[in-house]
Design a protein around this motif. Structure first.
Motif, mmCIF file in Angstrom:
data_model
loop_
_atom_site.group_PDB
_atom_site.id
_atom_site.type_symbol
_atom_site.label_atom_id
_atom_site.label_comp_id
_atom_site.label_asym_id
_atom_site.label_seq_id
_atom_site.Cartn_x
_atom_site.Cartn_y
_atom_site.Cartn_z
ATOM 1 N N CYS A 405 0.589 -1.305 -0.154
ATOM 2 C CA CYS A 405 -0.012 0.026 0.032
ATOM 3 C C CYS A 405 0.853 1.218 -0.057
ATOM 4 O O CYS A 405 1.604 1.674 1.013
ATOM 5 C CB CYS A 405 -0.961 0.006 1.226
ATOM 6 S SG CYS A 405 -1.846 1.485 1.526
ATOM 7 N N SER A 408 0.071 4.126 2.577
ATOM 8 C CA SER A 408 0.465 3.766 3.958
ATOM 9 C C SER A 408 1.957 4.021 4.387
ATOM 10 O O SER A 408 2.284 4.397 5.278
ATOM 11 C CB SER A 408 0.264 2.449 4.408
ATOM 12 O OG SER A 408 0.507 1.481 3.667
ATOM 13 N N THR A 449 0.509 5.647 12.091
ATOM 14 C CA THR A 449 -0.086 6.290 10.639
ATOM 15 C C THR A 449 -0.071 5.192 9.675
ATOM 16 O O THR A 449 -1.063 5.109 8.807
ATOM 17 C CB THR A 449 0.946 7.190 10.217
ATOM 18 O OG1 THR A 449 1.288 8.343 11.305
ATOM 19 C CG2 THR A 449 0.514 7.927 9.054
ATOM 20 N N PHE A 450 1.068 4.183 9.703
ATOM 21 C CA PHE A 450 1.041 3.156 8.889
ATOM 22 C C PHE A 450 -0.263 2.369 8.632
ATOM 23 O O PHE A 450 -1.121 2.084 7.657
ATOM 24 C CB PHE A 450 2.182 2.217 8.846
ATOM 25 C CG PHE A 450 2.422 1.114 7.923
ATOM 26 C CD1 PHE A 450 2.987 1.268 6.636
ATOM 27 C CD2 PHE A 450 1.638 -0.053 7.772
ATOM 28 C CE1 PHE A 450 3.201 0.183 5.699
ATOM 29 C CE2 PHE A 450 1.843 -1.056 6.965
ATOM 30 C CZ PHE A 450 2.679 -0.845 5.605
ATOM 31 N N ILE A 453 -3.742 4.229 7.947
ATOM 32 C CA ILE A 453 -3.815 4.341 6.378
ATOM 33 C C ILE A 453 -3.942 3.120 5.576
ATOM 34 O O ILE A 453 -4.728 3.015 4.906
ATOM 35 C CB ILE A 453 -2.858 5.477 5.671
ATOM 36 C CG1 ILE A 453 -2.356 6.540 6.297
ATOM 37 C CG2 ILE A 453 -2.769 5.461 4.254
ATOM 38 C CD1 ILE A 453 -1.333 7.414 5.887
ATOM 39 N N TYR A 454 -3.190 2.135 6.075
ATOM 40 C CA TYR A 454 -3.521 0.822 5.490
ATOM 41 C C TYR A 454 -4.778 0.184 5.691
ATOM 42 O O TYR A 454 -5.504 -0.400 4.571
ATOM 43 C CB TYR A 454 -2.504 -0.161 6.071
ATOM 44 C CG TYR A 454 -2.444 -1.470 5.286
ATOM 45 C CD1 TYR A 454 -1.918 -1.797 4.250
ATOM 46 C CD2 TYR A 454 -3.381 -2.666 6.212
ATOM 47 C CE1 TYR A 454 -1.891 -3.196 3.685
ATOM 48 C CE2 TYR A 454 -3.017 -3.965 5.493
ATOM 49 C CZ TYR A 454 -2.555 -4.143 4.242
ATOM 50 O OH TYR A 454 -2.568 -5.300 3.379
ATOM 51 N N CYS A 457 -7.381 2.252 3.556
ATOM 52 C CA CYS A 457 -7.067 1.708 2.018
ATOM 53 C C CYS A 457 -7.781 0.523 1.749
ATOM 54 O O CYS A 457 -8.641 0.077 0.576
ATOM 55 C CB CYS A 457 -5.631 1.873 1.603
ATOM 56 S SG CYS A 457 -5.024 3.434 1.544
#
Length: 473
Positions: A405, A408, A449-450, A453-454, A457
């Protein structure tokens, strides 16, 4: 120094130049310059990897910290060999799945897209130059302590030799010199320790003359400081570009696993040796600068004829790390930035010449960094804050979990960098208020954050699939 000692030191430099000269015949392509043709079997991988990470910080830096704080710093820094062993078991073998990969950026692009490669290349390049600068400072410190040469001249002299053989022979020269340097390290550092312990009257006398606090696990560090140091060494150099490059140079996953794991185990032994040398220096020379603990012991305690060889081994420790980071920084720039975004169609011959030119320019940049660094350990810790909060988390998650991703990864890298910068250099004393170091705060922001966002998505992709299935029906 006696002429015999000078002769031993000169013989070492001549040997390095000869290795560089011989290696030029093996460097016919960029692959040879970057990963030595993927022919590095595990005993050689172990030697070159151990020589690479046992540099100025692991030798003079740890001796200096033990001089000040006793074994506490060794216990905190033992996080790095722990991380190396775990990496060897779980991650290094997986890196050989990426056929043709030479850099961390190659692997990041596979998982997270083209622009993650560019960002990874930029952060990796800055990190490598910072660590290289710390090693250059260590080279100058050795020359200053042993020969009385001022540090600036020592930096220029030592780094000049590194630039010569690494520019000519690339990874082939780096690995061959690393093996020589590792053998010198494995022989002469323990010899220095044994002679030093004898000088203070034996092991029992050493123990009796040291303050009790020098044997405690945390020494005079508070729990927060000790934990911050432990995490810094656990994450700060894990899978950094030169070490990843070593694993990628192995012929298969078995050689990558064994070589990486054994080098981590060796790290525990070397940390004990270098730290104990610092304690010996604390007894013999209590008024010197901590960074000079190991060089001073070599200069004054060793017998005639041995000093030059041990000085050469100390330089070998530092130079083996310097050449690794220099080669890695060069390959990163050419492969991840120049070929990736400036001239994708560059031919092999031109690419090889660009790598050699950049090797010289990056080495010059590291020398400038070294001239302004305050201490070896400070330079290392500053550089660590550029790696773990940015690249490490997405890289490990991609390799271990096969996550893909781009948003991310890029979001996590930028968030980690921003939080680290604010924590370290912002107008508010966030580290004092929260008790978290900038590195820990940056890594936490990166990881959080990773996954946010992952999952966003992933949720959107799931909804899109649902809509598409409904439309087809």
């Amino acid at each position: 120094m006696h002429y015999l000692d000078v002769a031993g030191l000169l013989a070492y430099f001549i040997l390095l130049g000869y290795i560089g000269y011989r290696s030029i015949k093996k460097v016919n392509s960029s692959d040879d310059f970057a990963v030595a043709g993927n022919r590095i079997i595990w005993p050689v991988l172990f030697a070159t990897l151990a020589a690479s990470f046992l540099g100025g910080g692991a030798s003079m830096g740890r001796a200096g910290q033990a001089f000040d704080h006793g074994y506490a710093f060794m216990f905190a820094a033992s996080a790095f060999p722990i991380a190396t062993v775990l990496t060897g078991i779980f991650i290094a073998p997986r890196l050989k799945r990426y056929i043709g990969a030479q850099t961390v950026g190659d692997i990041m692009e596979y998982h997270f897209g083209r622009y993650s490669r560019l960002i990874t290349g930029i952060f990796s390049l800055i990190f490598c130059v910072g660590i290289l600068g710390a090693q250059a400072l260590a080279v100058g410190t050795v020359f200053n302590a042993i020969l009385g040469i001022d540090i600036t001249t020592g930096i220029l002299l030592g780094m000049g030799v590194v630039l010569l053989y690494s520019t000519i022979g690339g990874m082939w020269a780096v690995i061959q010199t690393d093996v020589v340097q590792f053998l010198m390290l494995a022989i002469f550092m323990p010899v220095t320790l044994l002679i030093g312990v004898h000088e203070v009257g034996g092991a029992e006398a050493l123990i009796a003359r040291l303050p009790d606090g020098h044997f405690s696990i945390m020494g005079d560090y508070g729990p927060g400081m000790f934990l911050s140091l432990f995490i810094a060494f656990l994450l700060g150099e894990t899978l950094v570009p030169p070490y990843t490059q070593r694993a990628l140079s192995a012929p298969d996953s078995r050689h990558a696993k064994i070589g990486y794991t054994v080098s981590g185990l060796f790290g525990f032994l070397f940390y004990f040796v270098s730290s104990t040398i610092g304690l010996v220096a604390f007894i013999l020379y209590p008024n010197i600068s901590p960074d000079l603990a190991m060089p001073e012991l070599i200069r004054t305690a060793l017998p005639l004829g041995i000093t030059g060889l041990v000085l050469a081994s100390l330089l070998a420790v530092v130079m083996s790390t310097a050449d690794s980071y220099l080669n890695s920084a060069t390959v990163i720039f050419v492969r991840d930035i120049y070929q990736g975004f400036i001239n994708p169609e560059v031919d092999e011959r031109k690419k090889l010449w660009i790598e050699r030119l950049m090797n010289l320019l990056i080495g010059a940049g590291a020398i400038v960094f070294a001239l302004y660094a305050t201490s070896i350990i400070d330079a290392l810790l500053l550089s660590y804050s550029l790696w773990a909060p940015t690249i490490l988390v997405p890289f490990v998650l991609g390799v271990l979990l096969d996550l893909k991703c781009s948003k991310s990864a890029i979001g996590a890298i930028l968030a980690g960098a921003l939080v680290t910068l604010v924590w370290k250099w912002g107008p508010w004393p966030l580290a004092d208020v929260t008790g978290l170091s900038a590195l820990v705060a940056g890594v936490s922001a990166n990881l959080l954050t990773f996954f946010i966002i992952y999952h966003i998505c992933k949720s959107r992709r799931g909804k899109l699939h649902t809509v598409n299935d409904w439309a087809r029906s």
